[in-house]
Design an enzyme around this catalytic site. Sequence first.
Site, PDB file in Angstrom:
ATOM      1  N   GLU A 249       0.882  -1.179   0.000  1.00 15.87           N
ATOM      2  CA  GLU A 249       0.000   0.000   0.000  1.00 15.87           C
ATOM      3  C   GLU A 249       0.909   1.215   0.000  1.00 15.87           C
ATOM      4  OE1 GLU A 249      -3.159  -0.064  -0.321  1.00 15.87           O
ATOM      5  OE2 GLU A 249      -3.642  -2.148   0.099  1.00 15.87           O
ATOM      6  N   CYS A 283      -2.487   8.937   2.498  1.00 17.04           N
ATOM      7  CA  CYS A 283      -2.218   8.523   1.114  1.00 17.04           C
ATOM      8  C   CYS A 283      -3.431   8.819   0.242  1.00 17.04           C
ATOM      9  CB  CYS A 283      -1.896   7.042   1.081  1.00 17.04           C
ATOM     10  SG  CYS A 283      -3.140   6.071   1.936  1.00 17.04           S
TER      11      CYS A 283
HETATM   12  P1  NAD Z   1       8.065   5.301   4.788  1.00 18.56           P
HETATM   13  O1  NAD Z   1       8.048   4.512   3.529  1.00 18.56           O
HETATM   14  O2  NAD Z   1       9.174   6.240   5.011  1.00 18.56           O
HETATM   15  O3  NAD Z   1       8.063   4.324   6.050  1.00 18.56           O
HETATM   16  C1  NAD Z   1       7.103   3.329   6.222  1.00 18.56           C
HETATM   17  C2  NAD Z   1       7.652   2.247   7.130  1.00 18.56           C
HETATM   18  O4  NAD Z   1       8.763   1.618   6.496  1.00 18.56           O
HETATM   19  C3  NAD Z   1       8.169   2.742   8.480  1.00 18.56           C
HETATM   20  O5  NAD Z   1       7.877   1.759   9.448  1.00 18.56           O
HETATM   21  C4  NAD Z   1       9.656   2.827   8.253  1.00 18.56           C
HETATM   22  O6  NAD Z   1      10.395   2.723   9.446  1.00 18.56           O
HETATM   23  C5  NAD Z   1       9.887   1.623   7.369  1.00 18.56           C
HETATM   24  N1  NAD Z   1      11.080   1.672   6.542  1.00 18.56           N
HETATM   25  C6  NAD Z   1      11.750   2.745   6.070  1.00 18.56           C
HETATM   26  N2  NAD Z   1      12.783   2.353   5.294  1.00 18.56           N
HETATM   27  C7  NAD Z   1      12.758   1.006   5.274  1.00 18.56           C
HETATM   28  C8  NAD Z   1      13.549   0.014   4.629  1.00 18.56           C
HETATM   29  N3  NAD Z   1      14.576   0.322   3.859  1.00 18.56           N
HETATM   30  N4  NAD Z   1      13.210  -1.275   4.814  1.00 18.56           N
HETATM   31  C9  NAD Z   1      12.170  -1.615   5.578  1.00 18.56           C
HETATM   32  N5  NAD Z   1      11.382  -0.732   6.205  1.00 18.56           N
HETATM   33  C10 NAD Z   1      11.660   0.561   6.052  1.00 18.56           C
HETATM   34  O7  NAD Z   1       6.646   6.005   4.847  1.00 18.56           O
HETATM   35  P2  NAD Z   1       6.097   7.020   5.946  1.00 18.56           P
HETATM   36  O8  NAD Z   1       6.807   8.315   5.762  1.00 18.56           O
HETATM   37  O9  NAD Z   1       6.103   6.380   7.300  1.00 18.56           O
HETATM   38  O10 NAD Z   1       4.567   7.143   5.505  1.00 18.56           O
HETATM   39  C11 NAD Z   1       4.141   7.987   4.520  1.00 18.56           C
HETATM   40  C12 NAD Z   1       3.949   7.252   3.211  1.00 18.56           C
HETATM   41  O11 NAD Z   1       3.058   6.149   3.394  1.00 18.56           O
HETATM   42  C13 NAD Z   1       3.292   8.103   2.149  1.00 18.56           C
HETATM   43  O12 NAD Z   1       3.929   7.927   0.908  1.00 18.56           O
HETATM   44  C14 NAD Z   1       1.863   7.568   2.094  1.00 18.56           C
HETATM   45  O13 NAD Z   1       1.211   7.785   0.872  1.00 18.56           O
HETATM   46  C15 NAD Z   1       2.066   6.133   2.376  1.00 18.56           C
HETATM   47  N6  NAD Z   1       0.835   5.520   2.858  1.00 18.56           N
HETATM   48  C16 NAD Z   1       0.152   4.697   2.026  1.00 18.56           C
HETATM   49  C17 NAD Z   1      -1.030   4.129   2.448  1.00 18.56           C
HETATM   50  C18 NAD Z   1      -1.805   3.207   1.551  1.00 18.56           C
HETATM   51  O14 NAD Z   1      -2.649   2.500   2.068  1.00 18.56           O
HETATM   52  N7  NAD Z   1      -1.572   3.178   0.263  1.00 18.56           N
HETATM   53  C19 NAD Z   1      -1.523   4.398   3.723  1.00 18.56           C
HETATM   54  C20 NAD Z   1      -0.800   5.244   4.554  1.00 18.56           C
HETATM   55  C21 NAD Z   1       0.387   5.802   4.113  1.00 18.56           C
END
Ligand code: NAD
Length: 476
Positions: A249, A283
Site C-alpha cells: 500500500e 495517502c
Molecule cells: P516510509 O516509507 O518512510 O516508512 C514506512 C515504514 O517503512 C516505516 O515503518 C519505516 O520505518 C519503514 N522503513 C523505512 N525504510 C525502510 C527500509 N529500507 N526497509 C524496511 N522498512 C523501512 O513512509 P512514511 O513516511 O512512514 O509514511 C508515509 C507514506 O506512506 C506516504 O507515501 C503515504 O502515501 C504512504 N501511505 C500509504 C497508504 C496506503 O494505504 N496506500 C496508507 C498510509 C500511508
Amino acid sequence: MKHTDLYIDGQWRDGAEGQRFDVVNPATEEVIASVASAEIADADAALDAAEKAMLDWAARSPRARSEVLRKAWELMTGRLEEFAHLITLENGKAKADAMGEATYAAEFFRWFAEEAVRADGMITRAPASGARIMVHHKPAGLAVLVTPWNYPAAMGTRKIAPALAAGCAVIIKPASETPLTMLALMPLLEEAGVPAGLVNVLPSRRSGALVDHIMHDPRVRVVSFTGSTSVGRTLLKGAADQVLKPAMELGGNAPVVVLEDADMGTAIEGTMLAKMRNLGEACTAANRIYVHETLAEDFTRRLSAEMSALKVGDGTDPSVNVGPLVNASTRDKVAAFVADAVAKGARVECGGVAPGGKGFYYPPTVLSNVPETADCVNDEIFGPVAAIQTFSDEEDVIRRANATEYGLVAYVFSEDFKRALQICERLDYGMVGLNRGLVSDPAAPFGGVKQSGLGREGGHEGMLEFMETQYISASW
Ligand code: NAD
C-alpha cells in the site's frame, strides 16, 4: 498504556543490544518516550516465537479465531479514548481525527472476525477428465508487517486482523515516529485471547536491516507494507529473493474532479474531507483539485472560508481541528511545496505561513492558479494544502488526472450519475470516491494500481493476501 519495550513471544523485552530511541510529541517537541530498538537477534527470537505460535493458531477452527478477533474489537471499542489520546501524543493529529482512526482501526477486528469464517472454497468437475477440482485456501505462513506513522493504529490492525483471521502469525515493525500505539495494543490482544508469539512488535532504529533480515528467513512467506513508494520498491526487490507474497500500500497523488454540474455544497464538503482528514497526512488525501472553470471562483472562495475557519493547535485540545504535522521535515516539505508553487505563479488564498514557536504546525492553506509544473502537482503534499487548478474540457481533465505514476484514489463530483460513472471507469485508480470525500471502509477492498501498490486490504480480498490457494485434483 505506555509500553516502550519490544514485544516478543508475549513478553516485554529490551533490545538485544540495549539501544533505545526517542519518540517526540509533535505539538510540544518534547520527548515522550524512549523505546527499545530491535536488532537482528530480536528478529530471530520473534521469528521462533511466531513459528511456534502459528502451529497451534493455524490448526484452530475458523470460528475459534473469529471469536478472538471479535473480542479484540469489543475491547478496543471500549478504549477508543485512550487509544486516540496516545495517537495524538505521538502523531500530533487532532482528537477528532484520532478518534476516527481508533474507531476505524478497531473495526478491522470486527470485519475480519466475520471474514475468518468465510474463507470460501469451491468444488467443480473438470470438463474433460471428469475429476473433481477442489479449491481451498491455506494460511500463507509467517508475515512481516511494516507500517507508516500517519495511522499508527489502523495501518497495523488493517494487516494484523486479516493475518490472524487467515491463520498466520505476524511480526510487525511500526514506524519509528509512532511505535507507542502498536505496543499499547498488545495487552489488549492478550486479553482478547491472542496467544503468546502470534503477534510480535519490533520497533527499530535500523528498519532496513531488520526487515531485510526477516524477509530472508525461509519461514516468512508474506511481506505486507504500507508506506512510501520508494521504500515499497526496496522491499519488493528484497521480497524477490524468496518470492514472498507482497502486499504493498504505497503513495498516492489523488485528483479531485469537480464537474460543472456538481452540487457545490457536496463538492466542498467532500473536498474538505478528502483534503483535511488527518490534516492531509493521508495517502488518500486530495492532492490536485481540478475545478470546472465556471465554478472555480465560487469553489475557491468557499473552500478558503472553510479552511480558514479550522482551529489549529495541540491536538489534545478537543476544540482543535488541525494538529501539528508529525515532524519538522514533513512541515518543511509542505512549506517548500507552497513556496515552489507561489514562485511558479500560484496565488495564496489563505494560510501559507508557518507560525514560529514550538510544534510542527502548518496552517490550512488554499492555493489557486496552481501551474502544472508545480512540485505539489507531481508529488504527495502530505499536509494541509489544497492546490486548485481549473479545466474546461472533460477529456483534458481525465488526461491530467491520470498523468501520474500513482493510482490510489480519485474523487469525482457531479450530479449526472451516468456521466460521472463513465468518468470514474476511465480514471486509472484502484478506488474512486463519487460525490464522497472518503473511501476507506474495512468492508471495501482498499488499494491502488500503478505505483500505488499491489494487493488489497479490507473487504473480502484482505484475508486472501495472507492465504495461498490450493487445488486438489481428486477422483472417487
Ligand atoms: P516510509 O516509507 O518512510 O516508512 C514506512 C515504514 O517503512 C516505516 O515503518 C519505516 O520505518 C519503514 N522503513 C523505512 N525504510 C525502510 C527500509 N529500507 N526497509 C524496511 N522498512 C523501512 O513512509 P512514511 O513516511 O512512514 O509514511 C508515509 C507514506 O506512506 C506516504 O507515501 C503515504 O502515501 C504512504 N501511505 C500509504 C497508504 C496506503 O494505504 N496506500 C496508507 C498510509 C500511508
